[in-house]
Design an enzyme around this catalytic site. Sequence first.
Site, PDB file in Angstrom:
ATOM      1  N   LYS A   9     -61.981-137.825 -42.064  1.00  0.00           N
ATOM      2  CA  LYS A   9     -62.037-136.386 -42.297  1.00  0.00           C
ATOM      3  C   LYS A   9     -62.137-136.057 -43.801  1.00  0.00           C
ATOM      4  O   LYS A   9     -61.935-136.939 -44.644  1.00  0.00           O
ATOM      5  CB  LYS A   9     -60.807-135.736 -41.653  1.00  0.00           C
ATOM      6  CG  LYS A   9     -60.816-135.845 -40.126  1.00  0.00           C
ATOM      7  CD  LYS A   9     -59.635-135.120 -39.487  1.00  0.00           C
ATOM      8  CE  LYS A   9     -59.711-135.179 -37.958  1.00  0.00           C
ATOM      9  NZ  LYS A   9     -58.587-134.435 -37.325  1.00  0.00           N
ATOM     10  N   TYR A  49     -65.971-129.312 -32.099  1.00  0.00           N
ATOM     11  CA  TYR A  49     -64.614-128.980 -31.657  1.00  0.00           C
ATOM     12  C   TYR A  49     -64.603-127.825 -30.653  1.00  0.00           C
ATOM     13  O   TYR A  49     -63.565-127.166 -30.481  1.00  0.00           O
ATOM     14  CB  TYR A  49     -63.735-128.652 -32.864  1.00  0.00           C
ATOM     15  CG  TYR A  49     -63.213-129.883 -33.584  1.00  0.00           C
ATOM     16  CD1 TYR A  49     -62.328-130.766 -32.956  1.00  0.00           C
ATOM     17  CD2 TYR A  49     -63.590-130.166 -34.889  1.00  0.00           C
ATOM     18  CE1 TYR A  49     -61.844-131.886 -33.600  1.00  0.00           C
ATOM     19  CE2 TYR A  49     -63.098-131.296 -35.553  1.00  0.00           C
ATOM     20  CZ  TYR A  49     -62.226-132.152 -34.899  1.00  0.00           C
ATOM     21  OH  TYR A  49     -61.732-133.263 -35.537  1.00  0.00           O
ATOM     22  N   PHE A  57     -55.585-122.672 -33.848  1.00  0.00           N
ATOM     23  CA  PHE A  57     -55.927-123.366 -35.090  1.00  0.00           C
ATOM     24  C   PHE A  57     -57.431-123.647 -35.248  1.00  0.00           C
ATOM     25  O   PHE A  57     -57.851-124.285 -36.200  1.00  0.00           O
ATOM     26  CB  PHE A  57     -55.124-124.675 -35.209  1.00  0.00           C
ATOM     27  CG  PHE A  57     -55.339-125.647 -34.063  1.00  0.00           C
ATOM     28  CD1 PHE A  57     -56.442-126.482 -34.015  1.00  0.00           C
ATOM     29  CD2 PHE A  57     -54.405-125.730 -33.033  1.00  0.00           C
ATOM     30  CE1 PHE A  57     -56.626-127.386 -32.975  1.00  0.00           C
ATOM     31  CE2 PHE A  57     -54.577-126.635 -31.991  1.00  0.00           C
ATOM     32  CZ  PHE A  57     -55.694-127.460 -31.954  1.00  0.00           C
ATOM     33  N   ARG A  85     -56.897-144.986 -30.836  1.00  0.00           N
ATOM     34  CA  ARG A  85     -55.856-143.940 -30.751  1.00  0.00           C
ATOM     35  C   ARG A  85     -54.496-144.486 -31.218  1.00  0.00           C
ATOM     36  O   ARG A  85     -53.748-143.787 -31.890  1.00  0.00           O
ATOM     37  CB  ARG A  85     -55.751-143.409 -29.314  1.00  0.00           C
ATOM     38  CG  ARG A  85     -57.002-142.725 -28.789  1.00  0.00           C
ATOM     39  CD  ARG A  85     -57.305-141.411 -29.430  1.00  0.00           C
ATOM     40  NE  ARG A  85     -56.264-140.424 -29.253  1.00  0.00           N
ATOM     41  CZ  ARG A  85     -56.364-139.148 -29.643  1.00  0.00           C
ATOM     42  NH1 ARG A  85     -57.480-138.720 -30.247  1.00  0.00           N
ATOM     43  NH2 ARG A  85     -55.385-138.308 -29.464  1.00  0.00           N
ATOM     44  N   THR A  91     -50.980-137.045 -33.694  1.00  0.00           N
ATOM     45  CA  THR A  91     -51.769-135.989 -34.341  1.00  0.00           C
ATOM     46  C   THR A  91     -51.098-135.474 -35.611  1.00  0.00           C
ATOM     47  O   THR A  91     -51.751-135.308 -36.651  1.00  0.00           O
ATOM     48  CB  THR A  91     -51.981-134.816 -33.351  1.00  0.00           C
ATOM     49  OG1 THR A  91     -52.594-135.317 -32.166  1.00  0.00           O
ATOM     50  CG2 THR A  91     -52.845-133.731 -33.969  1.00  0.00           C
ATOM     51  N   ARG A 102     -52.734-142.302 -39.807  1.00  0.00           N
ATOM     52  CA  ARG A 102     -52.249-140.945 -40.115  1.00  0.00           C
ATOM     53  C   ARG A 102     -50.924-140.988 -40.870  1.00  0.00           C
ATOM     54  O   ARG A 102     -50.654-140.117 -41.702  1.00  0.00           O
ATOM     55  CB  ARG A 102     -52.154-140.132 -38.819  1.00  0.00           C
ATOM     56  CG  ARG A 102     -53.545-139.692 -38.356  1.00  0.00           C
ATOM     57  CD  ARG A 102     -53.543-139.116 -36.967  1.00  0.00           C
ATOM     58  NE  ARG A 102     -54.781-138.388 -36.694  1.00  0.00           N
ATOM     59  CZ  ARG A 102     -55.113-137.923 -35.494  1.00  0.00           C
ATOM     60  NH1 ARG A 102     -54.303-138.102 -34.464  1.00  0.00           N
ATOM     61  NH2 ARG A 102     -56.250-137.275 -35.324  1.00  0.00           N
ATOM     62  N   ASN A 112     -55.044-134.754 -41.109  1.00  0.00           N
ATOM     63  CA  ASN A 112     -54.478-135.996 -40.582  1.00  0.00           C
ATOM     64  C   ASN A 112     -55.446-137.170 -40.682  1.00  0.00           C
ATOM     65  O   ASN A 112     -55.368-138.115 -39.912  1.00  0.00           O
ATOM     66  CB  ASN A 112     -53.991-135.776 -39.147  1.00  0.00           C
ATOM     67  CG  ASN A 112     -55.095-135.277 -38.240  1.00  0.00           C
ATOM     68  OD1 ASN A 112     -56.253-135.211 -38.651  1.00  0.00           O
ATOM     69  ND2 ASN A 112     -54.746-134.937 -37.009  1.00  0.00           N
ATOM     70  N   HIS A 115     -60.300-138.792 -37.093  1.00  0.00           N
ATOM     71  CA  HIS A 115     -60.533-138.405 -35.693  1.00  0.00           C
ATOM     72  C   HIS A 115     -60.863-139.653 -34.897  1.00  0.00           C
ATOM     73  O   HIS A 115     -61.506-140.566 -35.413  1.00  0.00           O
ATOM     74  CB  HIS A 115     -61.722-137.434 -35.609  1.00  0.00           C
ATOM     75  CG  HIS A 115     -62.201-137.226 -34.201  1.00  0.00           C
ATOM     76  ND1 HIS A 115     -61.629-136.300 -33.358  1.00  0.00           N
ATOM     77  CD2 HIS A 115     -63.158-137.861 -33.464  1.00  0.00           C
ATOM     78  CE1 HIS A 115     -62.229-136.360 -32.169  1.00  0.00           C
ATOM     79  NE2 HIS A 115     -63.160-137.298 -32.219  1.00  0.00           N
ATOM     80  N   GLU A 126     -69.457-138.047 -27.995  1.00  0.00           N
ATOM     81  CA  GLU A 126     -69.277-137.881 -29.444  1.00  0.00           C
ATOM     82  C   GLU A 126     -70.186-138.844 -30.226  1.00  0.00           C
ATOM     83  O   GLU A 126     -70.662-138.505 -31.307  1.00  0.00           O
ATOM     84  CB  GLU A 126     -67.803-138.080 -29.807  1.00  0.00           C
ATOM     85  CG  GLU A 126     -66.947-136.952 -29.228  1.00  0.00           C
ATOM     86  CD  GLU A 126     -65.466-137.069 -29.572  1.00  0.00           C
ATOM     87  OE1 GLU A 126     -65.053-138.061 -30.217  1.00  0.00           O
ATOM     88  OE2 GLU A 126     -64.709-136.144 -29.192  1.00  0.00           O
TER      89      GLU A 126
HETATM   90  P1  GDP Z   1     -56.215-135.451 -31.950  1.00  0.00           P
HETATM   91  O1  GDP Z   1     -56.937-135.877 -30.691  1.00  0.00           O
HETATM   92  O2  GDP Z   1     -54.969-136.268 -32.223  1.00  0.00           O
HETATM   93  O3  GDP Z   1     -57.119-135.385 -33.169  1.00  0.00           O
HETATM   94  O4  GDP Z   1     -55.652-133.958 -31.718  1.00  0.00           O
HETATM   95  P2  GDP Z   1     -56.292-132.659 -31.004  1.00  0.00           P
HETATM   96  O5  GDP Z   1     -57.546-132.992 -30.244  1.00  0.00           O
HETATM   97  O6  GDP Z   1     -55.176-131.977 -30.260  1.00  0.00           O
HETATM   98  O7  GDP Z   1     -56.655-131.692 -32.238  1.00  0.00           O
HETATM   99  C1  GDP Z   1     -57.847-131.855 -32.970  1.00  0.00           C
HETATM  100  C2  GDP Z   1     -57.530-131.679 -34.436  1.00  0.00           C
HETATM  101  O8  GDP Z   1     -57.111-130.324 -34.663  1.00  0.00           O
HETATM  102  C3  GDP Z   1     -56.365-132.518 -34.971  1.00  0.00           C
HETATM  103  O9  GDP Z   1     -56.727-133.841 -35.278  1.00  0.00           O
HETATM  104  C4  GDP Z   1     -55.934-131.734 -36.179  1.00  0.00           C
HETATM  105  O10 GDP Z   1     -56.812-131.951 -37.303  1.00  0.00           O
HETATM  106  C5  GDP Z   1     -56.122-130.292 -35.700  1.00  0.00           C
HETATM  107  N1  GDP Z   1     -54.880-129.749 -35.106  1.00  0.00           N
HETATM  108  C6  GDP Z   1     -54.283-130.124 -33.927  1.00  0.00           C
HETATM  109  N2  GDP Z   1     -53.189-129.390 -33.679  1.00  0.00           N
HETATM  110  C7  GDP Z   1     -53.078-128.512 -34.719  1.00  0.00           C
HETATM  111  C8  GDP Z   1     -52.142-127.469 -35.032  1.00  0.00           C
HETATM  112  O11 GDP Z   1     -51.180-127.207 -34.298  1.00  0.00           O
HETATM  113  N3  GDP Z   1     -52.374-126.787 -36.202  1.00  0.00           N
HETATM  114  C9  GDP Z   1     -53.438-127.049 -37.014  1.00  0.00           C
HETATM  115  N4  GDP Z   1     -53.596-126.336 -38.141  1.00  0.00           N
HETATM  116  N5  GDP Z   1     -54.334-128.018 -36.747  1.00  0.00           N
HETATM  117  C10 GDP Z   1     -54.165-128.738 -35.617  1.00  0.00           C
END
Ligand code: GDP
Length: 140
Positions: A9, A49, A57, A85, A91, A102, A112, A115, A126
């Site tokens: 990222k 996304y 968010f 993962r 996350t 992370r 973080n 991805h 993807e």
């Molecule tokens: P991942 O699969 O672990 O990447 O998590 P998700 O698919 O739930 O979320 C996608 C991305 O959105 C995450 O990797 C973070 O960069 C961002 N994100 C997830 N949850 C939050 C949140 O609660 N707040 C904010 N600001 N960003 C978030």
Amino acid sequence: METTLTILKPDSVAAGNAGKILAHLEEEGFTLRGLRVMHLTQAQARAFYAVHKERPFYDDLVAFMTRGPVIPAALERDNAVAHLRQVMGATDSAQAEEGTVRNLYGTSIEENAIHGSDSPENAVKELAFFFGEADRIASL
Ligand code: GDP
């Protein structure tokens, strides 16, 4: 063998951590099958996304992902999706297990570092998003 999609990222690239993270992934047994550097447009980030478009968010996430260059990569390994993962960690960087990408390189729940596709089905989609047909066939 399975192939998954990672994205280093904008926080990772801007901090100069991209090379270290790629080395970490190679040490975890992943082979690089595709690699590019690109600065995502708003439209590309919103499309990638789209699954999160109802989340509070979403706009922040799109702003973050378009802030600077990212490095999408195709990574091959046995059990690649699940293993990536694990190697990424939770996350929220603050909750990520010690030694995960992370934990080492992320700074918040949003910034973080990395991805990784969350299922084999999403990995196929993807990979198709970032890499062309020739790259995908070469990695099968
Ligand atoms: P991942 O699969 O672990 O990447 O998590 P998700 O698919 O739930 O979320 C996608 C991305 O959105 C995450 O990797 C973070 O960069 C961002 N994100 C997830 N949850 C939050 C949140 O609660 N707040 C904010 N600001 N960003 C978030």
